[in-house]
Design a protein around this motif. Structure first.
Motif, short mmCIF file in Angstrom:
data_model
loop_
_atom_site.label_atom_id
_atom_site.label_comp_id
_atom_site.label_asym_id
_atom_site.label_seq_id
_atom_site.Cartn_x
_atom_site.Cartn_y
_atom_site.Cartn_z
N ARG A 199 0.83 -1.22 0.00
CA ARG A 199 0.00 0.00 0.00
C ARG A 199 0.85 1.26 0.00
O ARG A 199 0.38 2.35 -0.35
N ASP A 200 2.12 1.12 0.37
CA ASP A 200 3.02 2.28 0.43
C ASP A 200 3.85 2.43 -0.84
O ASP A 200 4.81 3.19 -0.86
N GLN A 201 3.49 1.69 -1.90
CA GLN A 201 4.33 1.68 -3.09
C GLN A 201 4.47 3.04 -3.76
O GLN A 201 5.54 3.39 -4.26
N LYS A 202 3.41 3.85 -3.75
CA LYS A 202 3.50 5.16 -4.39
C LYS A 202 4.50 6.05 -3.66
O LYS A 202 5.27 6.79 -4.28
N LYS B 31 7.97 4.88 -4.57
CA LYS B 31 8.35 5.30 -5.92
C LYS B 31 8.76 6.76 -5.91
O LYS B 31 9.75 7.14 -6.56
N LEU B 32 8.07 7.59 -5.15
CA LEU B 32 8.43 9.00 -5.05
C LEU B 32 9.81 9.15 -4.45
O LEU B 32 10.66 9.89 -4.97
N TRP B 33 10.07 8.45 -3.34
CA TRP B 33 11.40 8.51 -2.72
C TRP B 33 12.48 8.04 -3.68
O TRP B 33 13.53 8.67 -3.82
N GLN C 205 16.52 14.61 2.05
CA GLN C 205 15.27 14.48 2.78
C GLN C 205 14.60 13.14 2.48
O GLN C 205 14.05 12.49 3.38
N ALA C 206 14.67 12.71 1.23
CA ALA C 206 14.08 11.43 0.86
C ALA C 206 14.77 10.28 1.59
O ALA C 206 14.11 9.33 2.04
N VAL C 207 16.10 10.35 1.69
CA VAL C 207 16.84 9.32 2.40
C VAL C 207 16.44 9.29 3.88
O VAL C 207 16.25 8.22 4.46
N ILE C 208 16.30 10.47 4.49
CA ILE C 208 15.89 10.55 5.89
C ILE C 208 14.52 9.91 6.09
O ILE C 208 14.29 9.11 7.01
N GLU C 209 13.57 10.25 5.22
CA GLU C 209 12.22 9.73 5.34
C GLU C 209 12.18 8.22 5.10
O GLU C 209 11.48 7.48 5.81
N MET C 210 12.95 7.75 4.11
CA MET C 210 12.98 6.32 3.84
C MET C 210 13.63 5.57 5.00
O MET C 210 13.17 4.49 5.39
N ASN C 211 14.68 6.14 5.58
CA ASN C 211 15.33 5.52 6.74
C ASN C 211 14.36 5.40 7.91
O ASN C 211 14.31 4.37 8.60
#
Length: 393
Positions: free
Chosen positions: A154-157, A160-162, A176-182
């Motif tokens: 369900r979190d695939q979108k 994909k954005l990250w 910022q994307a790396v921080i959020e993905m971590n």
């Protein structure tokens, strides 16, 4: 020695036309095979033999030092993981991933991949038109790698954005994307420490190298790498295949009549429109290369997309030929850093093409919709590819 002023913007030309960098690659191979790019502050390597030399010599051309040379790495410590690690640590980390991506494991994914492809094509079959990127090439590999890792689809979108941001040139957004993905992956890791499941994150949490368990930072770095590498290559390989086939419509009919040719066609797509166009290395000592003096610590960027069009290695390299043999392309790299996701990308692309050709005919690109290159200077692919089709009887 730098290129003469008249040729100082070769990489600017490539950036200006990222969907067709190949004429400029040819200029490089013929006149400036070792070329300093002011735009990228790195030495571009264009010829097949030189590219192969760079990627096969981690002692002189280091992956680890190339990431440490980045501005962000000077202000914060970097975690050594597979993509940016040299031997002997690389061999240790690679062995962990090889255990997860065995040929049997990959082959066992085939039924699930077929199920995903059919379900996504079912959604568009009645329309007579689809965007092969957004309707299939994007979601298919994301779902597969998410399920392997143990991440809710369900979190695939969001993933994909990250991922798109991480492979883009946008440095601040990338951080910022790396921080959020971590942060996201850390929650999954914490859950798996409490209750292991049958997924890759659980395996990373429980595994160890010579008695030492991976740190959380190493696990998170693995998760990012696996997710980005596990779907970006497949997404762009599928998109590049359909784009190329629409330019050579006779290929569709040939592959429909002889589906056993699909693997060879995929290899030619990898050569002709290489999903990862170039790599990044750093010299460990001063060296002479192609008549140029390259100082220790300078960045060297072997261009896989140029090597795969080298006239000394391929007959008529500008011609797309699914019967090309031999086809010793470097599209997935070579040596110790050979792409970890290559087997999965090949399988996903093969199954997607088999099902597409079995279910649809008269596939044509909607020509009045302009193609837009993905936001990356080293990935080759399109953001959208609308196609019309008819259902097979």
């Amino acid at each position: 020695m730098q290129p003469p002023a008249s040729q100082a913007s070769l990489t600017a030309h490539i950036l200006a036309d990222p969907l067709n960098p190949f004429p400029w690659y040819r200029v490089m191979r013929e006149q400036y095979p070792v070329y300093y790019s002011r735009e990228f502050h790195s030495w571009f390597i264009a010829r097949y033999s030189d590219v192969q030399r760079v990627i096969n010599d981690p002692l002189l051309f280091s992956s680890e030092q190339s990431i440490r040379s980045r501005p962000a790495a000077r202000t914060q410590p970097t975690v050594r993981t597979l993509l940016w690690t040299d031997p002997p640590r690389h061999r240790q980390l690679r062995s962990l991933i090889n255990q997860a991506f065995t040929p049997r494991t990959i082959a066992n994914l085939a039924p699930r991949i077929r199920e995903i492809v059919h379900s996504h094509l079912d959604k568009v079959a009645h329309q007579g038109q689809m965007d092969i990127v957004s309707d299939l090439a994007n979601p298919l590999p994301i779902i597969v790698i998410a399920e392997l890792l143990g991440v809710p689809t369900r979190d695939q979108k969001q993933f994909k954005l990250w991922s798109d941001i991480i492979v883009s040139p946008a440095r601040q957004a990338k951080k910022q994307a790396v921080i959020e993905m971590n942060t996201y992956f850390q929650q999954i890791v914490d859950q798996r420490r409490q209750q292991a499941q049958d997924d890759l994150i659980s395996a990373l949490v429980s595994t160890h190298i010579e008695g030492t368990y991976l740190t959380d930072a190493e696990i998170l770095s693995f998760c990012r790498l696996l997710f980005v590498a596990g779907h970006e290559t497949s997404t762009n390989l599928i998109g590049n295949a359909l784009l190329t086939f629409t330019e050579h419509p006779a290929v569709f009919e040939e592959l429909r009549a002889q589906p056993e040719l699909i693997p060879d066609a995929i290899e030619e797509v990898i050569r002709y429109r290489t999903p990862i166009q170039r790599l990044r290395r750093a010299t460990t000592v001063d060296t002479q290369f192609g008549g140029h003096h390259i100082k220790a610590g300078e960045i060297v960027s072997p261009i896989l997309g140029s090597a795969n069009r080298d006239e000394t290695q391929f007959i008529n390299p500008e011609v797309f030929d699914i019967h090309r043999s031999p086809n010793r392309h470097l599209g997935f790299g070579h040596g110790i850093h050979f792409c970890i996701g290559s087997s999965l990308a090949r399988l996903e692309t093969r199954i997607a093409l088999e099902i597409l050709l079995a279910r649809f005919k008269d596939l044509q690109r909607v020509s009045d919709v302009p193609l837009e290159h993905v936001s990356s200077s080293f990935v080759y692919g399109v953001k959208n590819l609308p196609l019309t089709f008819q259902r097979c009887a």
